[in-house]
Each structure stands twice: as structure tokens, then as C-alpha cells.
Scaffold this active site. Structure first.
Site, PDB file in Angstrom:
ATOM      1  CG  ASP A  86      -1.890   1.163   1.195  1.00 11.58           C
ATOM      2  OD1 ASP A  86      -2.947   1.004   0.585  1.00 11.58           O
ATOM      3  OD2 ASP A  86      -1.582   2.226   1.774  1.00 11.58           O
ATOM      4  CB  ILE A  87       1.095   4.171  -2.302  1.00 13.52           C
ATOM      5  CG1 ILE A  87       1.462   3.264  -3.503  1.00 13.52           C
ATOM      6  CG2 ILE A  87       1.881   5.469  -2.376  1.00 13.52           C
ATOM      7  CD1 ILE A  87       1.154   3.884  -4.843  1.00 13.52           C
TER       8      ILE A  87
ATOM      9  CD  GLU B 271      -4.523   4.124  -1.714  1.00  7.50           C
ATOM     10  OE1 GLU B 271      -4.822   4.385  -0.546  1.00  7.50           O
ATOM     11  OE2 GLU B 271      -5.307   4.272  -2.665  1.00  7.50           O
TER      12      GLU B 271
END
Length: 481
Positions: A347-348, A391
Site C-alpha cells: 500500500d502506498i 493504491e
């Protein structure tokens, strides 16, 4: 046409009366204004009936649930505008002003709820965007509860109450379109423009209301807003229907082309069978080669169509649908061959800040860069990288133990940390958080449970400060807690 001519005549009479005999013509102007209002309402009723007939006919011809819902919305919305203009259906049954108040609010709020249903079906929110679907569902319940509360309000505040609920509904739909990322961009732009135009009409109506303009003028603004919305929504559905027909036509053309190629090859093969045996053998080989080439081309086209259905358009990785299919297959193979199966969830970090600071185009560029880096680190053909949503990325690593998965996750974190995304004159630095878990033939485990473990590992990495990897062994966690 007669109604339009009559309306123009009454307008001219009003102008001449006001300029010619201003002192003695007050009564005549008022009478003319009332007649003009009636003619405008008659025109609105007639044109609305034509619109509804066209929509229901279109829905029946195309067998479209969305178009049928749209026709129902136009029906209730037009009735709501007529009630606000003084034409009430309950007037045939009662003279109680509070019942008229409830009728106006009921029709206005019902039209908002129907438009929510239309939006849910148009963008498939229940399937693809569960959060947006829950938002509209809860807002529909709140709007429905306003109707019994209308008994507590004065009839003079009915219009203001309906306008407020309509404005809140439009703002909620704008928020939903902003969060929607899985549909056609042109469709989102047209739908957002429709909502913005309707909000502009609402603001204009508020101004006229607080500047003490007559209810007739405000009702004319509502009619104008209805017709602008009807035209734009009809164009939206026509554009959607056109795109569907275009895609179906292209698919049919490809199928027909393949069928014609096969038929032509079969005819030529039949002709060759009537010739001498020596010529038959040589020509059969040539034609068979051509047929194989045609079949290979057809297979390539089918493979390309299959990839389009399983690949994410933005990142180039596999999509969520492919992940759901692949994880089940790899889980069964792992259990059958007694091999480990690892999952990495990436996950960004602070991705919302990137969108808010640099814009959604820069956010998309960041997703593309991270996906490209992940793809380059998957060195085995059996490893699968998917964009799980937004994301988030999910990696399926068959025959990989926890140490190998941890090493790959740490490599992903390190590479993203060193990577810089250039957006015009700005440099965007990114970090990612990773969760890792490994299935090693534990009992009573399913693919869904494996994902819950890796999701908890990602949550642990986020809670520990982000930009790191956390491993969650399956045997050391109680999911029921």
C-alpha cells in the site's frame, strides 16, 4: 405550437400594458401573469409527457433497467415541480395545507432516492464501489425520514426544505463521482457536469428566494433546471448506449471475419480433394499451414481480449478479478503439492496527500511507477502482481516460503524509497508499507482467511509508522478476535 404562440402574445400584452397605462393597468398585468403561468405549466406538462413516453419506449426497446429507472425519475421529478407550482394531486381529495406540504416533500425526496438508484446501476456501485453504495443507501434513509418530519414545518418552508435535501443529494453524488475510478472517464465527466449544472440552478433558486422573487419565477427556474437535466442525462444515456453498440459491433466483426476465414479455408480444402492425389498432398499442406496461421491469429485476438478483461488499464498489472481467480487456483495447487504459498500486500503511504497536493494525474503517475517497479522485481513467471484496488497491490508467490516473501517485500520497500517521481517541476518521494503472510498447509484455512492475515500484517505496518514490512504468521493470530 399554439401554446407557444399564445404565450408570446400574452408576453407582448404584458409589455404594452406596463409601458402604456402603468397607473391603471395593475389588475390587467396580474391577470395576464396568471394566464402566462398557466400556459407555461401546460407546456411543461405536455413536453414532460412526451419525454416520459420516449424514455419508457426506449427502456422497453433496449430492455435497460437504467433507462426504466431514469423514466421513473423524470415522472416523479416533473410531478414534484408541478406540485411546487400549485398543481396538486391531493387537491382532488382534501384541502388540508399540511397534506399538500407532505406531498411536495414526498415527491421531491422520492425523486432524489430514484436518482440514487439510477446512479448505483449506471456505475455498478454495489459491486465495484461498496463505500459509495453504502453512502447513498444511508443518505436515502435520511431523506426518507424527512417526509414524516415535514408535519413539524410550516408550509411556507416546504420549498426551502426540498431544495436543501436536493442540494445535499447533488453534493453526495459529486463526491461519489470523484471517488469512482473504474468506469469510463468521459462518462464521469458528463455525469459530473450534469450535477454541477443542477447545483448552479439550485444556487440561483436560493438567490431568487432570498431576494423575495415570486414563486412563479422560482418555479420557472425549477422547470428550466429539469429540462436542462433531462437533455444532459438523455445525452449521457445515448452516449453510453452508443459505446455499448460500438463494442458489440467490433466484436461481431471480429467473429464474422474469423468465420469467413474458416469457411474460405474449408471450401478451398474441398476443391483440393477433387484433384489428383499428388496435387492434393502438396496443396493440403499449404492450405493447412494457412489455416493454422489464421487460427493462430484468431487465438492471438482471443488472448488479447482475455488480457484486456484481466489487466488493469492504468498500472498494467492484473486486476482484482484476475486475483480472485488466481488465488483459488494457486491455493489448490499448493495444498495438492504440499508447497508453501506466500502473499504480499503493498500500500502506498499517504497517497491521499499526493492527490490533494499534486492532483489526481500525478497520483495516477505514482501508481504507474510503483506498478512498473513491482513488475520488474517479479523475476519468476509463476509470480503474479495485481492491482487490488486504489493504491493497493497484491502479489501471489507460489512455492515461496516466508523468508523469500520477506526478502522480496523489503526489496520493494527499498526500491520505492529510492525512487523519485517527477511531475512537472515537482519531485514526489514515495514510501510503501507491506504485509506478508505464508500458507504452509495449516488446517481449516481458505484463500479468504489468508488475505485477512496479510491485511492484518499491512495494518500492523501502518500502525508501526509505515515504510516497513510486517510478517503475520498464520498460526500466531486468532482471527475471531
Amino acid at each position: 405550437m399554439r401554446n407557444v404562440i399564445n404565450s408570446l402574445i400574452f408576453c407582448l400584452i404584458t409589455l404594452f400594458t406596463s409601458f402604456g397605462v402603468m397607473a391603471h393597468g395593475t389588475h390587467l398585468v396580474a391577470k395576464t401573469s396568471v394566464l402566462l403561468q398557466l400556459h407555461i405549466q401546460h407546456i411543461f406538462i405536455g413536453s414532460s409527457l412526451i419525454l416520459l413516453l420516449m424514455c419508457f419506449t426506449w427502456a422497453k426497446a433496449s430492455r435497460s433497467y437504467s433507462v426504466a429507472t431514469l423514466a421513473l425519475f423524470f415522472t416523479v421529478k416533473s410531478l414534484s415541480i408541478l406540485v411546487a407550482g400549485g398543481i396538486s394531486l391531493l387537491a382532488l381529495l382534501t384541502n388540508n395545507l399540511y397534506f399538500f406540504n407532505v406531498e411536495s416533500i414526498l415527491l421531491a425526496n422520492l425523486s432524489n432516492i430514484i436518482f440514487f438508484i439510477f446512479t448505483i446501476k449506471l456505475f455498478a456501485l454495489k459491486k465495484d464501489e461498496h463505500n459509495s453504495y453504502q453512502l447513498l443507501l444511508r443518505l436515502s434513509i435520511i431523506i426518507a425520514l424527512i417526509v414524516p418530519l415535514s408535519f413539524l414545518f410550516s408550509p411556507n418552508h416546504t420549498w426551502l426544505l426540498t431544495q436543501i435535501s436536493t442540494s445535499i443529494s447533488l453534493l453526495a453524488l459529486l463526491y461519489v463521482t470523484k471517488c469512482e475510478k473504474t468506469v469510463n472517464v468521459d462518462l464521469l465527466k458528463i455525469f459530473s457536469l450534469i450535477l454541477i449544472v443542477q447545483l448552479s440552478f439550485n444556487v440561483l433558486a436560493y438567490l431568487l428566494y432570498y431576494l423575495s422573487f415570486s414563486a412563479h419565477i422560482i418555479n420557472c427556474v425549477d422547470m428550466s433546471a429539469f429540462w436542462v437535466m433531462a437533455i444532459m442525462v438523455t445525452y449521457l444515456m445515448g452516449h453510453t448506449y452508443f459505446c455499448q453498440l460500438r463494442d458489440e459491433k467490433l466484436a461481431q466483426q471480429q467473429v464474422m471475419s474469423s468465420v469467413k476465414t474458416s469457411e474460405l479455408a474449408q471450401k478451398e480444402l474441398q476443391i483440393l480433394q477433387d484433384e489428383s492425389q499428388e496435387q492434393l498432398e502438396s496443396r493440403v499442406q499449404e492450405r493447412t499451414l494457412e489455416l493454422n496461421i489464421a487460427l493462430q491469429e484468431l487465438e492471438a485476438v482471443n488472448q488479447e481480449l482475455k488480457e484486456k478483461n484481466t489487466l488493469d488499464d492504468l498500472s498494467g498489472l492484473y486486476n482484482r478479478r484476475y486475483y480472485d481467480q488466481k488465488i483459488v487456483a494457486e491455493f489448490r495447487r499448493s495444498r495438492r503439492n504440499l508447497t508453501p504459498l506466500s502473499i504480499i500486500l503493498v500500500d502506498i503511504d499517504h497517497f491521499k496527500n499526493v492527490n490533494d497536493s499534486f492532483g489526481h494525474l500525478a497520483g495516477d503517475k505514482c501508481i504507474v511507477e510503483v506498478a512498473s517497479m513491482i513488475k520488474s522485481l517479479l523475476r519468476r513467471s509463476s509470480d503474479v502482481g495485481c492491482r487490488y484496488g486504489g493504491e493497493e497491490f497484491c502479489l501471489i508467490l507460489p512455492e515461496t516460503d516466508d523468508k523469500g516473501a520477506l526478502a522480496l517485500a523489503q526489496e520493494i520497500c527499498e526500491n520505492v524509497r529510492q525512487q523519485q517521481v517527477y511531475n512537472n517541476e515537482n519531485v514526489i518521494k514515495l514510501t510503501v508499507s507491506c504485509g506478508v503472510t505464508t500458507y504452509q498447509q495449516e488446517k481449516e484455512i481458505t484463500p479468504e482467511i489468508i488475505f485477512e492475515y496479510v491485511d492484518k500484517a499491512l495494518y500492523k505496518a501502518k500502525a508501526a509508522g509505515r515504510d516497513q514490512v510486517q510478517v503475520m504468521p498464520i498460526e500466531k493470530i486468532n482471527l475471531s478476535s
